[in-house]
Design a protein around this motif. Structure first.
Motif, PDB file in Angstrom:
ATOM      1  N   SER A  73      55.507  18.057  41.409  1.00 36.68           N
ATOM      2  CA  SER A  73      54.815  16.865  42.571  1.00 36.68           C
ATOM      3  C   SER A  73      53.196  16.535  42.650  1.00 36.68           C
ATOM      4  O   SER A  73      53.276  15.077  43.074  1.00 36.68           O
ATOM      5  N   LEU A  74      52.737  16.989  41.777  1.00 35.01           N
ATOM      6  CA  LEU A  74      51.081  16.266  41.699  1.00 35.01           C
ATOM      7  C   LEU A  74      51.764  14.829  40.863  1.00 35.01           C
ATOM      8  O   LEU A  74      50.800  14.043  41.580  1.00 35.01           O
ATOM      9  N   PHE A  75      52.056  14.248  40.278  1.00 36.34           N
ATOM     10  CA  PHE A  75      52.609  12.840  40.441  1.00 36.34           C
ATOM     11  C   PHE A  75      53.344  12.116  41.707  1.00 36.34           C
ATOM     12  O   PHE A  75      53.550  11.246  41.446  1.00 36.34           O
ATOM     13  N   GLY A  76      53.499  12.730  42.459  1.00 38.93           N
ATOM     14  CA  GLY A  76      54.006  11.943  43.426  1.00 38.93           C
ATOM     15  C   GLY A  76      55.762  12.305  43.987  1.00 38.93           C
ATOM     16  O   GLY A  76      56.147  10.938  44.148  1.00 38.93           O
ATOM     17  N   ILE A  77      56.305  12.581  42.478  1.00 39.34           N
ATOM     18  CA  ILE A  77      57.538  12.594  42.370  1.00 39.34           C
ATOM     19  C   ILE A  77      57.699  14.584  42.627  1.00 39.34           C
ATOM     20  O   ILE A  77      57.486  14.881  42.499  1.00 39.34           O
ATOM     21  N   ASN A  78      59.138  14.214  43.282  1.00 42.11           N
ATOM     22  CA  ASN A  78      59.917  15.497  44.188  1.00 42.11           C
ATOM     23  C   ASN A  78      60.995  15.749  42.410  1.00 42.11           C
ATOM     24  O   ASN A  78      61.966  15.739  42.811  1.00 42.11           O
ATOM     25  N   GLU A  79      59.980  16.380  41.552  1.00 43.86           N
ATOM     26  CA  GLU A  79      61.090  16.354  40.544  1.00 43.86           C
ATOM     27  C   GLU A  79      60.328  17.847  40.033  1.00 43.86           C
ATOM     28  O   GLU A  79      59.705  18.041  39.540  1.00 43.86           O
ATOM     29  N   LYS A  80      61.356  18.487  39.175  1.00 41.64           N
ATOM     30  CA  LYS A  80      61.203  19.808  38.727  1.00 41.64           C
ATOM     31  C   LYS A  80      61.807  20.000  37.555  1.00 41.64           C
ATOM     32  O   LYS A  80      62.977  19.446  37.144  1.00 41.64           O
ATOM     33  N   GLN A  81      61.719  20.642  36.313  1.00 43.99           N
ATOM     34  CA  GLN A  81      61.379  21.031  35.541  1.00 43.99           C
ATOM     35  C   GLN A  81      61.667  21.915  34.596  1.00 43.99           C
ATOM     36  O   GLN A  81      61.120  22.513  34.581  1.00 43.99           O
ATOM     37  N   THR A  82      63.106  22.693  33.712  1.00 45.54           N
ATOM     38  CA  THR A  82      63.056  23.949  33.359  1.00 45.54           C
ATOM     39  C   THR A  82      61.824  24.271  32.433  1.00 45.54           C
ATOM     40  O   THR A  82      61.159  22.739  31.741  1.00 45.54           O
ATOM     41  N   VAL A  83      61.690  24.890  32.074  1.00 49.29           N
ATOM     42  CA  VAL A  83      60.262  25.218  30.972  1.00 49.29           C
ATOM     43  C   VAL A  83      61.031  25.036  29.468  1.00 49.29           C
ATOM     44  O   VAL A  83      59.956  24.306  29.259  1.00 49.29           O
ATOM     45  N   SER A  84      62.117  25.251  29.359  1.00 51.28           N
ATOM     46  CA  SER A  84      62.560  24.897  28.139  1.00 51.28           C
ATOM     47  C   SER A  84      62.502  23.279  27.672  1.00 51.28           C
ATOM     48  O   SER A  84      62.927  23.070  27.013  1.00 51.28           O
ATOM     49  N   GLY A  85      63.294  22.812  29.239  1.00 48.13           N
ATOM     50  CA  GLY A  85      63.960  21.077  29.240  1.00 48.13           C
ATOM     51  C   GLY A  85      61.892  20.858  28.715  1.00 48.13           C
ATOM     52  O   GLY A  85      62.057  19.905  27.694  1.00 48.13           O
ATOM     53  N   PHE A  87      59.583  22.156  26.860  1.00 44.90           N
ATOM     54  CA  PHE A  87      59.123  22.665  25.749  1.00 44.90           C
ATOM     55  C   PHE A  87      59.774  21.323  24.718  1.00 44.90           C
ATOM     56  O   PHE A  87      59.149  21.350  24.031  1.00 44.90           O
ATOM     57  N   GLN A  88      61.027  20.989  24.531  1.00 50.31           N
ATOM     58  CA  GLN A  88      61.833  20.511  24.232  1.00 50.31           C
ATOM     59  C   GLN A  88      61.519  19.139  24.249  1.00 50.31           C
ATOM     60  O   GLN A  88      61.556  18.360  23.007  1.00 50.31           O
ATOM     61  N   ARG A  89      61.248  18.574  25.224  1.00 45.52           N
ATOM     62  CA  ARG A  89      60.646  17.178  25.819  1.00 45.52           C
ATOM     63  C   ARG A  89      59.377  16.379  24.847  1.00 45.52           C
ATOM     64  O   ARG A  89      58.771  15.608  24.253  1.00 45.52           O
ATOM     65  N   VAL A 121      51.490  24.920  24.049  1.00 42.17           N
ATOM     66  CA  VAL A 121      52.124  25.307  22.363  1.00 42.17           C
ATOM     67  C   VAL A 121      51.450  24.860  21.153  1.00 42.17           C
ATOM     68  O   VAL A 121      50.575  25.834  20.189  1.00 42.17           O
ATOM     69  N   SER A 122      50.378  23.880  21.241  1.00 42.26           N
ATOM     70  CA  SER A 122      49.373  22.698  20.361  1.00 42.26           C
ATOM     71  C   SER A 122      47.679  24.372  20.647  1.00 42.26           C
ATOM     72  O   SER A 122      47.266  24.126  19.365  1.00 42.26           O
ATOM     73  N   GLY A 123      47.791  24.002  22.408  1.00 38.64           N
ATOM     74  CA  GLY A 123      46.229  24.607  22.120  1.00 38.64           C
ATOM     75  C   GLY A 123      45.730  26.154  21.774  1.00 38.64           C
ATOM     76  O   GLY A 123      45.493  26.948  21.408  1.00 38.64           O
ATOM     77  N   GLN A 124      47.249  27.164  21.553  1.00 37.86           N
ATOM     78  CA  GLN A 124      47.319  28.876  21.007  1.00 37.86           C
ATOM     79  C   GLN A 124      47.153  28.443  20.070  1.00 37.86           C
ATOM     80  O   GLN A 124      46.512  29.504  19.055  1.00 37.86           O
ATOM     81  N   TYR A 125      47.654  27.020  18.809  1.00 35.47           N
ATOM     82  CA  TYR A 125      47.230  26.798  17.433  1.00 35.47           C
ATOM     83  C   TYR A 125      45.730  26.847  17.324  1.00 35.47           C
ATOM     84  O   TYR A 125      44.517  27.657  16.355  1.00 35.47           O
ATOM     85  N   PHE A 126      44.757  25.828  18.296  1.00 35.72           N
ATOM     86  CA  PHE A 126      43.444  26.076  18.497  1.00 35.72           C
ATOM     87  C   PHE A 126      42.863  27.147  18.255  1.00 35.72           C
ATOM     88  O   PHE A 126      42.084  27.146  17.561  1.00 35.72           O
ATOM     89  N   ILE A 127      43.235  28.075  19.487  1.00 34.42           N
ATOM     90  CA  ILE A 127      42.291  29.226  19.638  1.00 34.42           C
ATOM     91  C   ILE A 127      42.881  30.112  18.880  1.00 34.42           C
ATOM     92  O   ILE A 127      41.851  31.022  18.581  1.00 34.42           O
ATOM     93  N   GLY A 128      44.061  30.267  18.376  1.00 27.83           N
ATOM     94  CA  GLY A 128      44.208  30.719  16.828  1.00 27.83           C
ATOM     95  C   GLY A 128      42.876  30.685  16.641  1.00 27.83           C
ATOM     96  O   GLY A 128      43.073  31.912  15.284  1.00 27.83           O
ATOM     97  N   ALA A 129      42.898  29.685  15.729  1.00 30.10           N
ATOM     98  CA  ALA A 129      42.238  29.855  14.486  1.00 30.10           C
ATOM     99  C   ALA A 129      41.087  30.132  15.361  1.00 30.10           C
ATOM    100  O   ALA A 129      39.662  30.391  14.160  1.00 30.10           O
ATOM    101  N   LEU A 130      40.253  29.397  16.493  1.00 30.41           N
ATOM    102  CA  LEU A 130      38.755  29.680  16.710  1.00 30.41           C
ATOM    103  C   LEU A 130      38.910  31.811  16.318  1.00 30.41           C
ATOM    104  O   LEU A 130      37.935  31.971  16.305  1.00 30.41           O
ATOM    105  N   CYS A 131      40.145  32.386  16.976  1.00 31.18           N
ATOM    106  CA  CYS A 131      40.162  33.852  16.907  1.00 31.18           C
ATOM    107  C   CYS A 131      39.729  34.544  15.320  1.00 31.18           C
ATOM    108  O   CYS A 131      39.424  34.820  15.383  1.00 31.18           O
ATOM    109  N   ASP A 132      40.341  33.027  14.754  1.00 34.38           N
ATOM    110  CA  ASP A 132      40.529  33.967  13.444  1.00 34.38           C
ATOM    111  C   ASP A 132      38.675  33.630  12.454  1.00 34.38           C
ATOM    112  O   ASP A 132      38.796  34.724  11.885  1.00 34.38           O
TER     113      ASP A 132
END
Length: 273
Positions: A73-85, A87-89, A121-132
């Motif tokens: 709704s932050l974008f002015g739309i009355n819409e909710k989507q599943t996490v899985s949806g 992720f897939q999109r 999803v992509s962020g965790q790979y950046f962080i994972g590399a910094l951790c290593d």
């Protein structure tokens, strides 16, 4: 679009070795970038890297099974989507995430900025590399508008960075309201991933603004450069600016800026669509 993808794939394959050799030969950052590309493509790496990637890859499986809802709704739309949806999109494909990880692996301080956290999803790979990397003063800064996405991403980032030298910060809010905070951090970035607003004007504005916050040899990554006419135009106009070399992966485009090296060489490579 389908014809363009096939054409790019064929062209890239035919000249891949030549492109790789030129990038390695002519550019200071070339070996690092080529090595990251080849490792992601061939699923290579050290045992530490392979183990880290195996752990990071499990996150996608977790998200694909979640049916809790995300409020847009932050974008002015009355819409909710599943996490899985969501992720897939919208999530980056695994090969791209591996490329991000290898590109971020370093033996020195590395700072990364991302516009468009999404589910992290992509962020965790950046962080994972910094951790290593285990370099104390490295940082990952990411921007996201949707509060529910920030919450889910933060849970994941906390899990993989606990008790390690991999600092991160999620900035919540519309990009036009929050991106100026980059000035407050006083950080020069090695890698900048622009993936938050797939429109012409914002993409150009983000790039021009963040140029002043990038290090020598900085790598700019633009997602979905062939996703729409606006993104195609943005990419073509970016190629009119000053840089050392570009790589068109069809899905993503990369601009690398090396100090005092403005050869403006352009290459095509293929990783995945």
């Amino acid at each position: 679009m389908k014809y363009s993808k096939i054409s790019h794939l064929i062209k890239s394959k035919l000249i891949e070795n030549k492109s790789i050799n030129e990038i390695r030969t002519h550019f200071t950052s070339g070996e690092k970038l080529v090595s990251s590309f080849l490792k992601a493509k061939k699923r290579n790496g050290t045992e530490t890297e392979k183990n880290s990637l195996k752990t990071l890859d499990t996150y996608g499986n977790e998200l694909s099974k979640r049916e809790d809802l995300i409020d847009f709704s932050l974008f002015g739309i009355n819409e909710k989507q599943t996490v899985s949806g969501v992720f897939q999109r919208a999530a980056s494909k695994t090969k791209w995430c591996h490329f991000f990880y290898f590109l971020s692996r370093n033996d020195k301080e590395t700072n990364i900025l991302e516009i468009g956290t999404n589910l992290g999803v992509s962020g965790q790979y950046f962080i994972g590399a910094l951790c290593d990397n285990n370099i104390k003063d490295s940082n990952f800064i990411t921007f996201e508008g949707v509060p529910d996405l920030c919450k889910i991403a933060n849970e994941r980032f906390l899990k993989i960075s606990e008790d390690k030298n991999c600092n991160y910060k999620i900035i919540q809010g519309l990009y036009e309201d929050t991106l100026h905070q980059v000035d407050d951090f006083d950080i020069k970035y090695d890698i900048i991933f622009i993936d938050g607003n797939h429109k012409y004007k914002p993409t150009i504005e983000y790039y021009e603004y963040l140029l002043n916050h990038s290090k020598d040899n900085a790598v700019f990554i633009f997602d979905d450069i062939n996703w729409s006419d606006e993104m195609k135009k943005a990419w073509q106009d970016i190629l009119k600016t000053n840089y050392s070399y570009s790589i068109d992966f069809f899905k993503m485009g990369i601009i690398v800026i090396e100090k005092d090296n403005h050869l403006k060489k352009n290459y095509n490579l293929f990783l995945t669509l």
